[in-house]
Design a protein around this motif. Structure first.
Motif, PDB file in Angstrom:
ATOM      1  N   ALA A 134       3.283  10.261  -9.360  1.00 52.85           N
ATOM      2  CA  ALA A 134       2.611  10.476 -10.646  1.00 52.85           C
ATOM      3  C   ALA A 134       1.796  11.760 -10.625  1.00 52.85           C
ATOM      4  O   ALA A 134       1.729  12.484 -11.607  1.00 52.85           O
ATOM      5  N   ILE A 135       1.194  12.039  -9.458  1.00 52.82           N
ATOM      6  CA  ILE A 135       0.337  13.228  -9.381  1.00 52.82           C
ATOM      7  C   ILE A 135       1.157  14.526  -9.301  1.00 52.82           C
ATOM      8  O   ILE A 135       0.911  15.471 -10.029  1.00 52.82           O
ATOM      9  N   PHE A 136       2.150  14.523  -8.390  1.00 50.70           N
ATOM     10  CA  PHE A 136       2.834  15.792  -8.119  1.00 50.70           C
ATOM     11  C   PHE A 136       4.127  16.009  -8.906  1.00 50.70           C
ATOM     12  O   PHE A 136       4.356  17.096  -9.406  1.00 50.70           O
ATOM     13  N   VAL A 137       4.967  14.981  -8.960  1.00 49.39           N
ATOM     14  CA  VAL A 137       6.300  15.191  -9.538  1.00 49.39           C
ATOM     15  C   VAL A 137       6.255  15.345 -11.053  1.00 49.39           C
ATOM     16  O   VAL A 137       6.833  16.278 -11.597  1.00 49.39           O
ATOM     17  N   LEU A 138       5.537  14.436 -11.726  1.00 49.55           N
ATOM     18  CA  LEU A 138       5.579  14.473 -13.183  1.00 49.55           C
ATOM     19  C   LEU A 138       4.973  15.740 -13.788  1.00 49.55           C
ATOM     20  O   LEU A 138       5.627  16.390 -14.599  1.00 49.55           O
ATOM     21  N   PRO A 139       3.756  16.156 -13.375  1.00 48.53           N
ATOM     22  CA  PRO A 139       3.240  17.412 -13.936  1.00 48.53           C
ATOM     23  C   PRO A 139       4.111  18.603 -13.536  1.00 48.53           C
ATOM     24  O   PRO A 139       4.313  19.528 -14.299  1.00 48.53           O
ATOM     25  N   GLY A 140       4.674  18.577 -12.303  1.00 49.46           N
ATOM     26  CA  GLY A 140       5.555  19.641 -11.824  1.00 49.46           C
ATOM     27  C   GLY A 140       6.765  19.785 -12.711  1.00 49.46           C
ATOM     28  O   GLY A 140       7.203  20.885 -13.033  1.00 49.46           O
ATOM     29  N   ARG A 141       7.300  18.618 -13.113  1.00 49.83           N
ATOM     30  CA  ARG A 141       8.473  18.630 -13.989  1.00 49.83           C
ATOM     31  C   ARG A 141       8.156  19.312 -15.303  1.00 49.83           C
ATOM     32  O   ARG A 141       8.934  20.087 -15.816  1.00 49.83           O
ATOM     33  N   GLY A 142       6.950  19.020 -15.805  1.00 50.78           N
ATOM     34  CA  GLY A 142       6.511  19.637 -17.067  1.00 50.78           C
ATOM     35  C   GLY A 142       6.440  21.148 -16.934  1.00 50.78           C
ATOM     36  O   GLY A 142       6.929  21.887 -17.779  1.00 50.78           O
ATOM     37  N   THR A 143       5.858  21.629 -15.810  1.00 56.13           N
ATOM     38  CA  THR A 143       5.718  23.066 -15.576  1.00 56.13           C
ATOM     39  C   THR A 143       7.091  23.710 -15.449  1.00 56.13           C
ATOM     40  O   THR A 143       7.338  24.788 -15.989  1.00 56.13           O
ATOM     41  N   VAL A 163       0.818  -1.220   0.000  1.00 60.30           N
ATOM     42  CA  VAL A 163       0.000   0.000   0.000  1.00 60.30           C
ATOM     43  C   VAL A 163       0.855   1.276   0.000  1.00 60.30           C
ATOM     44  O   VAL A 163       0.649   2.157  -0.843  1.00 60.30           O
ATOM     45  N   PRO A 164       1.862   1.416   0.926  1.00 57.13           N
ATOM     46  CA  PRO A 164       2.678   2.643   0.882  1.00 57.13           C
ATOM     47  C   PRO A 164       3.428   2.793  -0.430  1.00 57.13           C
ATOM     48  O   PRO A 164       3.581   3.904  -0.935  1.00 57.13           O
ATOM     49  N   LEU A 165       3.879   1.651  -0.960  1.00 57.81           N
ATOM     50  CA  LEU A 165       4.610   1.681  -2.232  1.00 57.81           C
ATOM     51  C   LEU A 165       3.704   2.234  -3.344  1.00 57.81           C
ATOM     52  O   LEU A 165       4.100   3.109  -4.110  1.00 57.81           O
ATOM     53  N   PHE A 166       2.494   1.723  -3.347  1.00 63.11           N
ATOM     54  CA  PHE A 166       1.518   2.160  -4.349  1.00 63.11           C
ATOM     55  C   PHE A 166       1.218   3.652  -4.182  1.00 63.11           C
ATOM     56  O   PHE A 166       1.149   4.396  -5.148  1.00 63.11           O
ATOM     57  N   LEU A 167       1.073   4.060  -2.895  1.00 62.18           N
ATOM     58  CA  LEU A 167       0.783   5.475  -2.629  1.00 62.18           C
ATOM     59  C   LEU A 167       1.918   6.375  -3.099  1.00 62.18           C
ATOM     60  O   LEU A 167       1.689   7.446  -3.649  1.00 62.18           O
ATOM     61  N   CYS A 168       3.168   5.902  -2.867  1.00 59.16           N
ATOM     62  CA  CYS A 168       4.336   6.685  -3.301  1.00 59.16           C
ATOM     63  C   CYS A 168       4.307   6.879  -4.808  1.00 59.16           C
ATOM     64  O   CYS A 168       4.519   7.986  -5.308  1.00 59.16           O
ATOM     65  N   VAL A 169       4.044   5.785  -5.514  1.00 58.22           N
ATOM     66  CA  VAL A 169       4.018   5.847  -6.980  1.00 58.22           C
ATOM     67  C   VAL A 169       2.903   6.801  -7.428  1.00 58.22           C
ATOM     68  O   VAL A 169       3.083   7.627  -8.317  1.00 58.22           O
ATOM     69  N   LEU A 170       1.758   6.682  -6.740  1.00 55.06           N
ATOM     70  CA  LEU A 170       0.608   7.522  -7.090  1.00 55.06           C
ATOM     71  C   LEU A 170       0.927   8.998  -6.862  1.00 55.06           C
ATOM     72  O   LEU A 170       0.669   9.845  -7.717  1.00 55.06           O
ATOM     73  N   LEU A 171       1.521   9.296  -5.684  1.00 65.66           N
ATOM     74  CA  LEU A 171       1.852  10.685  -5.375  1.00 65.66           C
ATOM     75  C   LEU A 171       2.882  11.227  -6.353  1.00 65.66           C
ATOM     76  O   LEU A 171       2.799  12.377  -6.781  1.00 65.66           O
TER      77      LEU A 171
END
Lengths: 182, 179
Positions: B44-53, B34-42
């Protein structure tokens, strides 16, 4: 008679002896019932042990809405059918072992069916199709109500009623005069 | 041989314990996932779009930097009214200079090769109503352009841009021209 529900409640409250009471009351009947499906006493005993271990592992699954006996027989039927589905390979048994098994089966039968007449009916039942046999077994030997038997067999009350009617008709033919008393 | 009562009971509890152990093991594995999945999810949500910006912001700042390096920020603007001898003035107001700089930038972006380049041989008297605007940057060469009615002629690049009505009005306001 609550068919073990009260004992099970006590077992859940931590009374270990209550489990012995449930076993004494229901184990042999369950083995005998499962044996009707699997036709192997040892496998039936094994499956009955699994059913009882379900009671210990999944304590919250039984909701006390049906009697414990009905619940156990439902689990037993499901496990027996599952076992039969996976039992594809025919196994060979030595003659001496077969004699032993037959002897054990008779002992179990005598334990479960105390009455001589019931044993005669049980012998005739072996010639009936599975659903009829199970219906008669649950209602006459295990003394479950029609509704409870229907629940165990996953059929409607009416279907159980019809099965019993046809089973009685068959048994009258098979047992002759004795069958009239059923 | 069938089991005795005690053997059956022992077997039931042995199997139950085994099943409970397996259940706990399965639950532990699931909980560790579960924590592993949450890390991946977070991520995906925060880091990747942030990188784009960040990338687009970087690109934007690089472009601004490059533009600034080319001529540097404009310090003052010198306006000369052609055809009227000695009529020239300076615009030093920071706001006006910034607005003028923005206006020139947008005009420069859409500027193109002129079909009729301005006739430089015209006499001063014929140029009444035209202006030469010279932008003096903090560092580097001053850039001058010619304003003929609604057309801006960039003398350095030789390109022209036609101003919109709004731009004309704004330019008149900045240069303090009579409308």
């Amino acid at each position: 008679m609550d068919n073990g529900a009260c004992s099970y409640r006590r077992f859940l409250d931590g009374d270990e002896s209550a489990f012995d009471e449930i076993m004494k009351e229901l184990f042999d009947g369950l083995v005998f019932f499962i044996n009707g499906y699997v036709h192997d006493l040892h496998a039936a005993e094994d499956l009955a042990i699994d059913v009882f271990s379900d009671l210990v592992v999944h304590k919250s699954r039984y909701n006390f809405k049906v009697t414990l006996k009905t619940y156990l027989f439902m689990l037993g039927r499901s496990r027996a059918l599952n076992y039969r589905k996976h039992q594809r390979v025919l196994s060979f048994t030595e003659l001496s072992e077969a004699e032993n098994a037959l002897c054990e089966e008779r002992t179990l039968e005598e334990t479960v069916l105390v009455d001589e007449r019931r044993r005669a009916v049980n012998a005739a039942l072996a010639k009936l199709p599975d659903p009829m046999r199970v219906a008669v077994h649950l209602i006459y030997f295990e003394e479950l109500s029609y509704a409870e038997a229907a629940k165990v067999m996953k059929k409607t009350r009416k279907q159980v009623d019809n099965l019993l009617y046809r089973a009685k008709k068959e048994l009258r033919t098979l047992l002759g005069e004795d069958g009239e008393q059923i | 041989m069938m089991r005795s009562f005690e053997e059956r009971k022992a077997e039931i509890f042995r199997r139950s314990e085994k099943r409970i152990r397996e259940q706990r093991h399965r639950r532990r594995i699931l909980l560790s996932c579960v924590p592993l999945f949450l890390c991946v999810l977070l991520a995906a949500i925060f880091v990747l779009p942030g990188r784009g910006t960040n990338e687009s912001a970087d690109r934007e700042s690089q472009r601004a930097e490059a533009a600034e390096n080319a001529s540097g920020p404009i310090a003052s603007v010198h306006v000369e009214a052609l055809g009227q001898a000695g009529a020239s003035w300076e615009i030093g107001d920071e706001k006006a200079v910034r607005a003028l700089s923005r206006l020139f930038e947008s005009a420069q972006e859409r500027s193109e090769e002129p079909s009729f380049p301005p006739d430089s041989s015209l006499a001063q008297a014929d140029r009444i109503g035209d202006f030469r605007i010279t932008c003096v940057p903090e560092s580097g060469e001053p850039v001058s352009c010619l304003l003929e009615n609604e057309t801006l002629y960039f003398e350095g690049s030789g390109k022209t841009a036609v101003l919109t009505v709004e731009e004309q009005a704004e330019l008149a306001r900045i240069l303090q021209l009579p409308q």
